[in-house]
Scaffold this motif. Structure first.
Motif, PDB file in Angstrom:
ATOM      1  N   PHE A   5       1.617  -4.417  10.576  1.00 36.63           N
ATOM      2  CA  PHE A   5       1.723  -3.040  10.716  1.00 36.63           C
ATOM      3  C   PHE A   5       0.903  -2.189   9.891  1.00 36.63           C
ATOM      4  CE2 PHE A   5       5.456  -4.226   8.177  1.00 36.63           C
ATOM      5  CZ  PHE A   5       5.591  -3.032   7.296  1.00 36.63           C
ATOM      6  N   VAL A   6       0.581  -1.008  10.214  1.00 36.15           N
ATOM      7  CA  VAL A   6       0.006  -0.024   9.607  1.00 36.15           C
ATOM      8  C   VAL A   6       0.607   1.091   8.865  1.00 36.15           C
ATOM      9  CG1 VAL A   6      -2.042   1.384   9.305  1.00 36.15           C
ATOM     10  CG2 VAL A   6      -2.146  -0.850  10.760  1.00 36.15           C
ATOM     11  N   VAL A   7       0.646   1.471   7.646  1.00 36.10           N
ATOM     12  CA  VAL A   7       1.437   2.518   7.208  1.00 36.10           C
ATOM     13  C   VAL A   7       0.273   3.500   6.597  1.00 36.10           C
ATOM     14  CG1 VAL A   7       3.003   3.354   5.410  1.00 36.10           C
ATOM     15  CG2 VAL A   7       3.415   1.059   6.666  1.00 36.10           C
ATOM     16  N   ASP A   8       0.664   5.049   6.926  1.00 37.11           N
ATOM     17  CA  ASP A   8      -0.191   5.855   6.370  1.00 37.11           C
ATOM     18  C   ASP A   8       0.413   6.594   5.266  1.00 37.11           C
ATOM     19  OD1 ASP A   8      -2.372   7.247   8.321  1.00 37.11           O
ATOM     20  OD2 ASP A   8      -0.996   6.392   9.569  1.00 37.11           O
ATOM     21  N   ASP A  30     -15.218   1.708  -3.581  1.00 32.89           N
ATOM     22  CA  ASP A  30     -16.196   0.817  -3.073  1.00 32.89           C
ATOM     23  C   ASP A  30     -17.345   1.871  -2.334  1.00 32.89           C
ATOM     24  OD1 ASP A  30     -14.777   1.784  -0.558  1.00 32.89           O
ATOM     25  OD2 ASP A  30     -15.282   0.059   0.663  1.00 32.89           O
ATOM     26  N   ARG A  31     -17.153   2.824  -1.553  1.00 32.74           N
ATOM     27  CA  ARG A  31     -17.997   3.599  -1.398  1.00 32.74           C
ATOM     28  C   ARG A  31     -17.521   5.041  -0.862  1.00 32.74           C
ATOM     29  NH1 ARG A  31     -17.957   4.779   4.137  1.00 32.74           N
ATOM     30  NH2 ARG A  31     -17.062   3.336   5.604  1.00 32.74           N
ATOM     31  N   PRO A  32     -18.295   5.948  -0.674  1.00 28.54           N
ATOM     32  CA  PRO A  32     -17.752   7.380  -0.499  1.00 28.54           C
ATOM     33  C   PRO A  32     -17.107   7.426   1.056  1.00 28.54           C
ATOM     34  CG  PRO A  32     -19.984   7.615  -1.284  1.00 28.54           C
ATOM     35  CD  PRO A  32     -19.864   6.004  -1.227  1.00 28.54           C
ATOM     36  N   TRP A  33     -16.203   8.324   0.957  1.00 29.71           N
ATOM     37  CA  TRP A  33     -15.433   8.476   2.299  1.00 29.71           C
ATOM     38  C   TRP A  33     -16.579   8.943   3.494  1.00 29.71           C
ATOM     39  CZ3 TRP A  33     -10.533   6.800   3.332  1.00 29.71           C
ATOM     40  CH2 TRP A  33      -9.647   6.730   2.498  1.00 29.71           C
ATOM     41  N   ALA A  34     -16.325   8.554   4.625  1.00 35.10           N
ATOM     42  CA  ALA A  34     -17.074   9.239   5.832  1.00 35.10           C
ATOM     43  C   ALA A  34     -16.514  10.509   5.983  1.00 35.10           C
ATOM     44  CB  ALA A  34     -16.907   8.455   7.133  1.00 35.10           C
ATOM     45  N   ALA A  35     -16.980  11.571   6.439  1.00 37.56           N
ATOM     46  CA  ALA A  35     -16.796  13.020   6.464  1.00 37.56           C
ATOM     47  C   ALA A  35     -15.170  13.200   7.412  1.00 37.56           C
ATOM     48  CB  ALA A  35     -17.987  13.887   7.182  1.00 37.56           C
ATOM     49  N   ASP A  36     -15.375  12.201   8.382  1.00 42.67           N
ATOM     50  CA  ASP A  36     -14.216  12.580   9.094  1.00 42.67           C
ATOM     51  C   ASP A  36     -13.054  11.389   9.182  1.00 42.67           C
ATOM     52  OD1 ASP A  36     -15.738  10.546  10.137  1.00 42.67           O
ATOM     53  OD2 ASP A  36     -15.558  11.018  12.266  1.00 42.67           O
ATOM     54  N   ASP A  37     -13.089  10.549   8.190  1.00 44.08           N
ATOM     55  CA  ASP A  37     -12.363   9.675   7.846  1.00 44.08           C
ATOM     56  C   ASP A  37     -11.383   9.422   6.561  1.00 44.08           C
ATOM     57  OD1 ASP A  37     -11.277   6.809   9.088  1.00 44.08           O
ATOM     58  OD2 ASP A  37     -12.427   5.925   7.887  1.00 44.08           O
ATOM     59  N   ARG A  38     -11.454  10.539   6.097  1.00 46.09           N
ATOM     60  CA  ARG A  38     -10.627  10.455   4.732  1.00 46.09           C
ATOM     61  C   ARG A  38      -9.236  10.243   4.999  1.00 46.09           C
ATOM     62  NH1 ARG A  38     -12.947  12.091  -0.377  1.00 46.09           N
ATOM     63  NH2 ARG A  38     -11.317  12.681  -2.099  1.00 46.09           N
ATOM     64  N   ARG A  39      -8.613   9.251   5.037  1.00 43.24           N
ATOM     65  CA  ARG A  39      -7.251   8.924   5.517  1.00 43.24           C
ATOM     66  C   ARG A  39      -6.811   7.621   4.701  1.00 43.24           C
ATOM     67  NH1 ARG A  39      -5.640   7.726  11.718  1.00 43.24           N
ATOM     68  NH2 ARG A  39      -3.401   7.492  11.571  1.00 43.24           N
ATOM     69  N   SER A  40      -5.551   7.551   3.976  1.00 48.75           N
ATOM     70  CA  SER A  40      -5.021   6.679   3.320  1.00 48.75           C
ATOM     71  C   SER A  40      -4.216   5.775   4.179  1.00 48.75           C
ATOM     72  CB  SER A  40      -4.359   7.055   2.068  1.00 48.75           C
ATOM     73  OG  SER A  40      -4.939   7.674   1.131  1.00 48.75           O
ATOM     74  N   ARG A  41      -4.356   4.508   4.551  1.00 50.81           N
ATOM     75  CA  ARG A  41      -3.796   3.637   5.226  1.00 50.81           C
ATOM     76  C   ARG A  41      -3.728   2.256   4.690  1.00 50.81           C
ATOM     77  NH1 ARG A  41      -5.805   3.368  11.132  1.00 50.81           N
ATOM     78  NH2 ARG A  41      -3.418   3.716  11.657  1.00 50.81           N
ATOM     79  N   LEU A  42      -2.537   1.639   4.940  1.00 52.09           N
ATOM     80  CA  LEU A  42      -2.570   0.316   4.496  1.00 52.09           C
ATOM     81  C   LEU A  42      -2.108  -0.709   5.597  1.00 52.09           C
ATOM     82  CD1 LEU A  42      -0.840   0.615   1.027  1.00 52.09           C
ATOM     83  CD2 LEU A  42      -3.164   0.312   1.470  1.00 52.09           C
ATOM     84  N   VAL A  43      -2.509  -2.001   5.532  1.00 48.72           N
ATOM     85  CA  VAL A  43      -1.995  -2.764   6.631  1.00 48.72           C
ATOM     86  C   VAL A  43      -1.065  -3.798   5.888  1.00 48.72           C
ATOM     87  CG1 VAL A  43      -2.742  -4.908   8.184  1.00 48.72           C
ATOM     88  CG2 VAL A  43      -4.406  -2.925   7.888  1.00 48.72           C
ATOM     89  N   VAL A  44       0.079  -4.021   6.409  1.00 48.69           N
ATOM     90  CA  VAL A  44       1.184  -4.810   5.864  1.00 48.69           C
ATOM     91  C   VAL A  44       1.377  -5.969   6.729  1.00 48.69           C
ATOM     92  CG1 VAL A  44       3.535  -4.884   5.094  1.00 48.69           C
ATOM     93  CG2 VAL A  44       2.179  -2.807   4.828  1.00 48.69           C
ATOM     94  N   ILE A  45       1.202  -7.477   6.091  1.00 45.71           N
ATOM     95  CA  ILE A  45       1.572  -8.485   6.738  1.00 45.71           C
ATOM     96  C   ILE A  45       2.757  -9.438   6.141  1.00 45.71           C
ATOM     97  CG2 ILE A  45       0.549 -10.571   7.719  1.00 45.71           C
ATOM     98  CD1 ILE A  45      -2.241  -9.320   7.612  1.00 45.71           C
ATOM     99  N   GLY A  46       3.730  -9.738   7.079  1.00 49.41           N
ATOM    100  CA  GLY A  46       4.740 -10.586   6.417  1.00 49.41           C
ATOM    101  C   GLY A  46       5.100 -11.454   7.587  1.00 49.41           C
ATOM    102  N   ARG A  84      10.113  -3.369   8.257  1.00 48.77           N
ATOM    103  CA  ARG A  84       9.148  -2.476   8.389  1.00 48.77           C
ATOM    104  C   ARG A  84       9.610  -0.943   8.086  1.00 48.77           C
ATOM    105  NH1 ARG A  84       5.321  -3.469  13.758  1.00 48.77           N
ATOM    106  NH2 ARG A  84       5.318  -5.580  13.850  1.00 48.77           N
ATOM    107  N   THR A  85      10.656  -0.592   8.471  1.00 53.17           N
ATOM    108  CA  THR A  85      11.375   0.672   8.125  1.00 53.17           C
ATOM    109  C   THR A  85      11.557   0.859   6.570  1.00 53.17           C
ATOM    110  OG1 THR A  85      12.319   0.914  10.367  1.00 53.17           O
ATOM    111  CG2 THR A  85      13.094   2.589   8.690  1.00 53.17           C
ATOM    112  N   ALA A  86      11.960   0.122   5.954  1.00 55.50           N
ATOM    113  CA  ALA A  86      12.345   0.031   4.660  1.00 55.50           C
ATOM    114  C   ALA A  86      10.863   0.145   3.799  1.00 55.50           C
ATOM    115  CB  ALA A  86      13.165  -0.815   3.872  1.00 55.50           C
ATOM    116  N   ILE A  87       9.867  -0.649   4.245  1.00 57.81           N
ATOM    117  CA  ILE A  87       8.562  -0.782   3.745  1.00 57.81           C
ATOM    118  C   ILE A  87       7.927   0.532   3.910  1.00 57.81           C
ATOM    119  CG2 ILE A  87       6.390  -1.788   3.685  1.00 57.81           C
ATOM    120  CD1 ILE A  87       7.877  -4.526   4.386  1.00 57.81           C
ATOM    121  N   ALA A  88       7.826   0.994   5.025  1.00 58.93           N
ATOM    122  CA  ALA A  88       7.187   2.142   5.591  1.00 58.93           C
ATOM    123  C   ALA A  88       7.619   3.376   4.430  1.00 58.93           C
ATOM    124  CB  ALA A  88       7.263   2.554   6.798  1.00 58.93           C
TER     125      ALA A  88
END
Length: 344
Positions: free
Chosen positions: A257-260, A313-329, A335-339
């Motif tokens: 799952f993905v968490v912002d 690693d590289r500059p953000w794209a102008a429309d994509d400055r968003r912090s997101r993590l993929v979590v795998i388990g 999920r709820t507690a991790i998020a």
């Protein structure tokens, strides 16, 4: 000029979550010496981190249009829907690639994917040059793929009829059993004695004579990896799998799952907190891009268990400055507690 009947070689790079497959492939791209390469990148998760990393290489011999990214699925399960169209798209390019590299997801079984190369529309045009299994040496040394004897004994004491299975071990072993070469990566995290022990364990697990290459940061000469000429599609009988008796294969043992998350002003503190969360909830893999306040560059964060690395690693794209993590388990991960912990 390519002869009409010459098959294009394909190398399948497999390996468990966080073993270093993308790093190894990037090294191959950077040392291709003019060879036209194409990539199919498959990830178990909605955010295509690995494909984004490889697209940022800027290497002429593997332009962006030669990189096909397939996220939120597993090629070993979606051959007809995803794999065949991806291959056909690459073969339709002019000029055609000299060599195709497929990076499977960390939870993929390579054997079902190799079986796809026996499909009529594929077999006459492509051959599996070799299967490369990338192994996280530190994870093996730490017992990540082996059962905890005390935990297993407690489970059996509570329920004597328990039919125990270890999905991590099964995926890891299936990847080894299909390999023509094993890359023991992250050797810098091992002592010489531990490296010898891990190598011995790998050789004991594989019934065939398979070369084991010890490395760090995925630095293996492409001449060693490409050109094995194994024709793996003709040699499947020598590559046993835990799932040979099954009609199909699914990944119900694992969840993604993905968490912002909010932007951070202290990357080191963030990574320390992520490691603590991974330990608390037994997270297998965590990776993604994070915004650092006041910085134009995006922060690439990658974790295997409690081991984390981070770098701009590289500059953000102008429309994509968003912090997101993929979590795998594993299945049942909270999920709820991790998020909630990640968003805090």
């Amino acid at each position: 000029m390519r002869q009409a009947m010459t098959k294009i070689p394909v190398t399948i790079v497999t390996g468990f979550l966080g073993s270093g497959k993308t790093t190894l492939i990037r090294h191959v791209l950077e040392h291709a010496h003019g060879r036209r390469l194409a990539l199919i990148i498959n990830e178990f998760g909605d955010v295509g981190v690995d494909g984004t990393i490889l697209r940022s290489c800027g290497i002429d011999t593997c332009p962006d249009e030669n990189i096909v990214e397939l996220a939120n699925g597993c090629l070993c399960c979606t051959v007809a829907d995803d794999f065949i169209p991806a291959i056909e798209a690459l073969l339709a390019r002019t000029p055609q690639p000299d060599h195709i590299i497929i990076e499977t997801s960390g939870l993929a079984l390579p054997k079902p994917l190799v079986k796809a190369f026996d499909w009529p529309e594929i077999r006459t045009r492509l051959t599996v040059d070799g299967v490369i299994a990338v192994v996280d040496g530190a994870a093996v040394a730490d017992g990540r793929f082996a059962d905890d004897p005390a935990k297993l004994a407690a489970q059996r004491a509570a329920d004597g009829a328990i039919d125990h299975e270890n999905p991590l071990e099964e995926v890891y072993e299936d990847q080894l059993l299909c390999a023509d070469m094993v890359v023991l990566n992250k050797a810098d995290l091992l002592t010489a004695e531990t490296a010898r022990r891990v190598m011995a364990e790998i050789r004991a697990a594989v019934p065939r004579a398979v070369k084991v290459v010890e490395t760090r940061e995925g630095r293996v000469d492409p001449a060693v990896l490409l050109g094995l000429g194994a024709a793996v599609e003709d040699d499947l009988a020598q590559r046993p799998s835990h799932h040979d008796a099954e009609e199909g294969h699914d990944h119900d043992d694992f969840e993604s799952f993905v968490v912002d998350i909010p932007a951070t002003s202290d990357p080191a503190a963030l990574v320390t907190r992520l490691a603590a969360i991974a330990e608390q909830f037994d997270v297998l893999r965590m990776k993604g891009f994070v915004e650092v306040s006041g910085k134009p560059m995006r922060l690439l964060v990658q974790g295997v268990g409690q081991r984390f690395r981070h770098q701009f690693d590289r500059p953000w794209a102008a429309d994509d400055r968003r912090s997101r993590l993929v979590v795998i388990g594993e299945k049942g991960i909270d999920r709820t507690a991790i998020a909630a912990s990640l968003a805090a």
